[in-house]
Scaffold this motif. Sequence first.
Motif, PDB file in Angstrom:
ATOM      1  N   PRO A   1       0.822  -1.216   0.000  1.00 26.61           N
ATOM      2  CA  PRO A   1       0.000   0.000   0.000  1.00 26.61           C
ATOM      3  C   PRO A   1       0.854   1.262   0.000  1.00 26.61           C
ATOM      4  CG  PRO A   1      -0.069  -1.085   2.139  1.00 26.61           C
ATOM      5  CD  PRO A   1       0.602  -2.033   1.201  1.00 26.61           C
TER       6      PRO A   1
ATOM      7  N   ALA B   1      -2.361   3.535   3.040  1.00 29.65           N
ATOM      8  CA  ALA B   1      -2.141   3.032   4.392  1.00 29.65           C
ATOM      9  C   ALA B   1      -2.941   3.811   5.425  1.00 29.65           C
ATOM     10  CB  ALA B   1      -0.655   3.099   4.736  1.00 29.65           C
TER      11      ALA B   1
ATOM     12  N   TRP C   1      -7.823  -1.112   5.362  1.00 28.31           N
ATOM     13  CA  TRP C   1      -6.870  -1.816   4.490  1.00 28.31           C
ATOM     14  C   TRP C   1      -7.497  -2.450   3.253  1.00 28.31           C
ATOM     15  CZ3 TRP C   1      -6.268  -7.137   3.468  1.00 28.31           C
ATOM     16  CH2 TRP C   1      -7.113  -8.000   4.173  1.00 28.31           C
TER      17      TRP C   1
ATOM     18  N   TRP D   1      -5.427  -9.266  -1.646  1.00 24.38           N
ATOM     19  CA  TRP D   1      -5.610  -8.978  -0.225  1.00 24.38           C
ATOM     20  C   TRP D   1      -4.963 -10.040   0.668  1.00 24.38           C
ATOM     21  CZ3 TRP D   1      -9.093  -9.100  -4.137  1.00 24.38           C
ATOM     22  CH2 TRP D   1      -9.831 -10.277  -4.331  1.00 24.38           C
TER      23      TRP D   1
ATOM     24  N   ARG E   1      -1.722  -9.586   3.088  1.00 21.50           N
ATOM     25  CA  ARG E   1      -1.775  -9.210   4.513  1.00 21.50           C
ATOM     26  C   ARG E   1      -1.540 -10.395   5.436  1.00 21.50           C
ATOM     27  NH1 ARG E   1      -2.964  -4.601   6.978  1.00 21.50           N
ATOM     28  NH2 ARG E   1      -3.957  -4.536   9.033  1.00 21.50           N
TER      29      ARG E   1
END
Length: 256
Positions: A77, A82, A86, A107, A110
Motif C-alpha cells: 500500500p 495506508a 486496508w 488482499w 496481509r
Amino acid sequence: MLETVDLEQKLRKSAYKKQRPALQQRLYALQIACRDAGIPTIIVFEGWDAAGKTAAMKTLTRRLDPRHVTIHDIQPPRTYEARMPWLWRFWLKIPRYGDMAVFYHSWYRRVLIERVEGSLPRQDLHRAYRDIGNFERTLADDGYVIIKFFFHIAQEEQARRLRDLQSDPLSSWRVLPEHWERHNRYAEYVTAIEDMLKRTNVPAAPWTILPATDERWARLATLETVIRRLEDALQARGQALPPETHSEDDSPATMD
C-alpha cells in the motif's frame, strides 16, 4: 494441504499445443456469455515467487476481450492507502457486473507477507481473516464468481528458477533481494500458507492449489478451472452455455 500436492504432474509439449487454443477459445465464449448475463468474475493469482503465475495469467487472458477484463498488479500500500481501511484499495478495483478482474497478488498479502515479515501485529491477524471472509462473502452473495489459485513449487525448484532468472541478463532484473529472503524463509511461509488455505477455503470462494513444477500443466489447469467455474455460474443462473467450437489448431498431437 501442500504436502498432499503431487508436484510431479507433467504435460507434453505436443499435448499442450493441441489443447491450449481450444481452451482459450472456450474461455472467450464464456467471457462473452458472462458479460451478456451480467456475471462478474474475480480471479486471484497467489503462489511462490517464480512459480509461473505471470505466464499462466498471460495464457489465461491472451484471447479475452480486453474491454471487459482488467489486470491488477498488487504492490504494498502507498502512503495515502495506508491511511485508509486496508481493504479500501481492493474495493476500488472490484469489476462492474459482467466484467472480469484478475489480481496478480491480492488482499492475501496481509496474511502472508505481512504476517511472516512481522509487520502485521499478531492481534490483527484474526481481524484480517475476519475482514477477508466478510469481503469475499459480500461479493459472492452479490453474484460475483471468485476463483483463487495458489501456485505451488518445492523450495529446491524455486531456487533453481531464481538462479536461472538471475543468470540471464535479460531477466536478472526480475529477481530482487526480497525474493531470496522469502525463499530462505520457505518453511515459515508454508505455515502461513497452510493457515490461509485452511481459513479461507470456503464454498463461495474455494482455493485451487496448482502443482506448478511443469508450467505447461499449470497453465492448462488454470484455463480448465476458470472454464468450469464460469460454466457452473451460467448454469446456476439458468443461462444457456455457449456452443462448443473447435479451433483450427485442434490437430492430432505428434510425438515430442
